[in-house]
Design a protein around this motif. Structure first.
Motif, short mmCIF file in Angstrom:
data_model
loop_
_atom_site.label_atom_id
_atom_site.label_comp_id
_atom_site.label_asym_id
_atom_site.label_seq_id
_atom_site.Cartn_x
_atom_site.Cartn_y
_atom_site.Cartn_z
N ASP A 208 -36.79 75.31 9.97
CA ASP A 208 -37.42 75.88 11.55
C ASP A 208 -38.68 75.25 11.73
O ASP A 208 -39.45 75.25 11.25
N PRO A 209 -38.45 74.04 12.76
CA PRO A 209 -39.45 73.09 13.08
C PRO A 209 -40.54 73.89 13.80
O PRO A 209 -41.87 73.46 13.70
N HIS A 210 -40.19 75.00 14.47
CA HIS A 210 -41.51 75.73 15.22
C HIS A 210 -42.59 76.45 14.16
O HIS A 210 -43.92 76.31 14.29
N ALA A 211 -42.21 76.83 13.00
CA ALA A 211 -42.85 77.37 11.92
C ALA A 211 -43.20 76.45 10.72
O ALA A 211 -43.75 77.00 9.80
N ASN A 212 -42.37 75.52 10.71
CA ASN A 212 -42.50 74.48 9.34
C ASN A 212 -42.07 75.34 7.92
O ASN A 212 -42.66 75.25 6.93
N GLU B 247 -42.68 77.11 2.72
CA GLU B 247 -43.60 76.40 3.87
C GLU B 247 -43.76 74.80 3.63
O GLU B 247 -43.92 74.77 2.58
N GLU C 251 -33.31 83.81 16.62
CA GLU C 251 -34.73 84.37 16.63
C GLU C 251 -34.74 85.39 15.86
O GLU C 251 -34.15 86.66 16.21
N PRO D 233 -41.69 84.54 10.60
CA PRO D 233 -41.08 83.19 10.07
C PRO D 233 -41.43 83.09 8.45
O PRO D 233 -42.66 83.38 8.12
#
Length: 176
Positions: free
Chosen positions: A102-106, A125, A151, A173
């Protein structure tokens, strides 16, 4: 077949004219600019297990590779194409079968097989310094072969006694 490279090829990701491939205990960079004549550009030192999955993570100042080597997850720096520098490795509960980022939350979601009847999913993470930290892991009654991210949801396609599709609600996330 366009090339004969010794050993089994497991995991392939492409960035520009370079294909990164899992080759036994190593990751190799293969120049594919001339598709009919690829050549081995460089390769890593042996990793802690057989490479089976690769995931290219774009980033600044350079992209990096997440590499599954049996039950180990290894971060390889790609800032120079002819040298692979291991940044960190993390041992997980079993051999990995799937990874999704998930690139938005790393956050990396990784699933694996503990034994013939059970598996796990871990949320990991990845910091801007490319360090990994397990946020949470859950046991699965069967082992996930594939992962899908939507989502607020993580889906796992499982193999086992019954198999099927599992839905894991994500409270936030990385929270399984």
């Amino acid at each position: 077949r366009v090339s004969l490279i010794q050993g089994n090829i497991n995991g392939i990701v492409v960035s520009g004219d370079i294909a990164y491939i899992g080759m036994g205990l190593r990751v190799a960079a293969v120049d594919i600019q001339k598709h009919e004549k690829p050549w081995l550009y460089s390769q890593s030192e042996p990793l802690p297990g057989a490479v089976s999955l690769l995931l290219l993570i774009p980033g600044k100042p350079a992209s990096f590779l997440l590499v599954n080597a049996d039950r180990h997850l290894v971060v390889l720096d790609l800032s120079t194409h002819n040298t692979f520098t291991p940044i960190q490795q993390l041992e997980l509960a079993g051999n990995l079968t799937a990874m999704i980022f998930d690139p938005h939350a790393n956050i990396l979601y990784a699933s694996g097989k503990v034994d013939k009847n059970s598996g796990f999913i871990s949320a990991i993470e990845i910091t801007p310094e490319r360090q990994m930290k397990v946020i949470q892991s859950i046991d699965m009654p069967e082992f996930p072969l594939s992962l899908g991210l939507a989502e607020g949801s993580l889906f796992a396609g499982a193999e086992g006694y019954q198999g099927g599709l599992y839905h894991i609600q994500l409270a936030s996330p990385g929270k399984l």
